[in-house]
Write a protein that holds these residues in place. Structure first.
Motif, PDB file in Angstrom:
ATOM      1  N   ALA A 103      -4.451 -91.721   8.853  1.00  0.00           N
ATOM      2  CA  ALA A 103      -4.244 -92.962   8.104  1.00  0.00           C
ATOM      3  C   ALA A 103      -4.412 -92.727   6.603  1.00  0.00           C
ATOM      4  CB  ALA A 103      -5.231 -94.024   8.588  1.00  0.00           C
ATOM      5  N   PHE A 104      -5.396 -91.924   6.257  1.00  0.00           N
ATOM      6  CA  PHE A 104      -5.677 -91.622   4.855  1.00  0.00           C
ATOM      7  C   PHE A 104      -4.501 -90.911   4.187  1.00  0.00           C
ATOM      8  CE2 PHE A 104      -7.270 -88.220   1.974  1.00  0.00           C
ATOM      9  CZ  PHE A 104      -7.681 -89.023   0.913  1.00  0.00           C
ATOM     10  N   TRP A 105      -4.018 -89.831   4.815  1.00  0.00           N
ATOM     11  CA  TRP A 105      -2.909 -89.057   4.239  1.00  0.00           C
ATOM     12  C   TRP A 105      -1.619 -89.873   4.242  1.00  0.00           C
ATOM     13  CZ3 TRP A 105      -3.751 -84.722   1.583  1.00  0.00           C
ATOM     14  CH2 TRP A 105      -4.931 -84.000   1.838  1.00  0.00           C
ATOM     15  N   LYS A 106      -1.443 -90.638   5.304  1.00  0.00           N
ATOM     16  CA  LYS A 106      -0.211 -91.422   5.408  1.00  0.00           C
ATOM     17  C   LYS A 106      -0.135 -92.481   4.311  1.00  0.00           C
ATOM     18  CE  LYS A 106       2.567 -94.079   8.648  1.00  0.00           C
ATOM     19  NZ  LYS A 106       2.737 -94.533  10.029  1.00  0.00           N
ATOM     20  N   ALA A 107      -1.273 -93.127   4.034  1.00  0.00           N
ATOM     21  CA  ALA A 107      -1.289 -94.172   3.012  1.00  0.00           C
ATOM     22  C   ALA A 107      -0.820 -93.619   1.671  1.00  0.00           C
ATOM     23  CB  ALA A 107      -2.699 -94.748   2.875  1.00  0.00           C
ATOM     24  N   GLU A 108      -1.179 -92.377   1.361  1.00  0.00           N
ATOM     25  CA  GLU A 108      -0.748 -91.777   0.099  1.00  0.00           C
ATOM     26  C   GLU A 108       0.682 -91.237   0.185  1.00  0.00           C
ATOM     27  OE1 GLU A 108      -2.183 -92.117  -2.667  1.00  0.00           O
ATOM     28  OE2 GLU A 108      -3.977 -93.024  -1.832  1.00  0.00           O
ATOM     29  N   PHE A 109       0.905 -90.376   1.156  1.00  0.00           N
ATOM     30  CA  PHE A 109       2.199 -89.683   1.229  1.00  0.00           C
ATOM     31  C   PHE A 109       3.376 -90.638   1.447  1.00  0.00           C
ATOM     32  CE2 PHE A 109       2.269 -84.960   1.284  1.00  0.00           C
ATOM     33  CZ  PHE A 109       0.988 -84.769   0.805  1.00  0.00           C
ATOM     34  N   SER A 110       3.153 -91.718   2.196  1.00  0.00           N
ATOM     35  CA  SER A 110       4.296 -92.586   2.455  1.00  0.00           C
ATOM     36  C   SER A 110       4.743 -93.308   1.184  1.00  0.00           C
ATOM     37  CB  SER A 110       3.996 -93.564   3.589  1.00  0.00           C
ATOM     38  OG  SER A 110       2.792 -94.209   3.358  1.00  0.00           O
TER      39      SER A 110
END
Ligand code: SF4
Length: 189
Positions: free
Chosen positions: A60-67
Motif C-alpha cells: 500500500a505504501f509503495w503503491k500510493a507513491e508509485f501510482s
C-alpha cells in the motif's frame, strides 16, 4: 507503543524521528518524486521490512507513491512483484535481509540514484544541509564532517545519532535497522 511494528499511518513521523540519514533521504525522495530507482527500492524496501512493516502495508505504501507517477496498473505489473519478492513471496522465496552499513557504504550509486550512505556519497555541501535539517549544526556538525573526511562514515552516523537523541551509542552504528531500533528504544523509554 510497546512493540516495534509500524503502520503506514505514522510512518512519516517515525521516519523523521528514527530513520538514519540514508533511509530518511530515500523516504523523502520517494515522497517528492513518487519514484525510486531499483537500488533505492531495494535499500529502503528491505529496511522497511526489517522495521516490521508488513507486506500488505508495504504494498500500500509503495503503491500510493508509485501510482502517482506511473499509474496503479503499471505499479501492479512492474513493481508489486519485486516487493513481494523482497518479502520472500515470489520466485525462490528467499527471505532477503536488510542491507548493513558496510554494504550500503560500498555501493556505487549512479546519476539519479538516491541509495547509498549520505556520509560517503553526498557532497560536503549537501551533507551539511541534510545534517542541518536533522538539527545537527555548529561544533557537532564539524565533528561529523571531520569523521567523514577521515572516511569514518559509521562513526559520523553514530555522532549524528548521539546528537539527535542526546544519548550515547556505545556500540556504534553498523546497521540502519540497528539505528532504528536503538532510536525507538530511547524514544519509548
Ligand atoms: Fe545509513 Fe549506515 Fe550510512 Fe548511517 S552509516 S547513513 S545507517 S548506511
Amino acid at each position: 507503543k510497546g512493540c516495534a511494528e509500524i503502520s503506514i499511518r505514522d510512518i512519516d513521523q517515525i521516519a523523521n524521528s528514527s530513520f538514519p540519514l540514508c533511509m530518511r533521504h530515500l523516504f523523502e525522495k520517494l515522497r517528492e518524486d513518487h519514484h525510486l530507482k531499483h537500488g533505492g527500492r531495494m535499500q529502503l524496501g528491505l529496511f522497511l521490512k526489517g522495521v516490521d512493516l508488513k507486506l500488505d502495508d508495504a504494498l500500500a505504501f509503495w503503491k500510493a507513491e508509485f501510482s502517482q507517477k506511473v499509474g496503479a496498473e503499471r505499479f501492479e505489473k512492474e513493481y508489486a512483484y519485486s516487493i513481494r519478492h523482497n518479502y520472500g513471496k515470489e520466485g525462490k522465496r528467499t527471505d532477503y535481509t536488510p542491507y548493513s552499513c558496510q554494504k550500503i557504504i560500498s555501493s556505487t550509486p549512479g546519476v539519479g540514484d538516491h541509495h547509498g550512505c549520505p556520509y560517503r556519497h553526498f557532497s560536503e555541501e549537501n551533507l551539511r544541509t541534510a545534517l542541518g535539517k536533522m538539527g545537527v549544526s555548529g561544533r557537532t556538525a564539524e565533528e561529523v564532517m571531520d569523521k567523514v573526511r577521515n572516511r569514518h562514515y559509521q562513526l559520523a552516523c553514530t555522532l549524528t545519532f548521539e546528537a539527535i537523541h542526546g544519548s550515547s551509542c556505545d556500540a556504534g552504528i553498523n546497521h540502519p535497522n540497528q539505528y532504528f531500533s536503538d532510536s525507538q528504544k530511547i524514544l519509548q523509554s
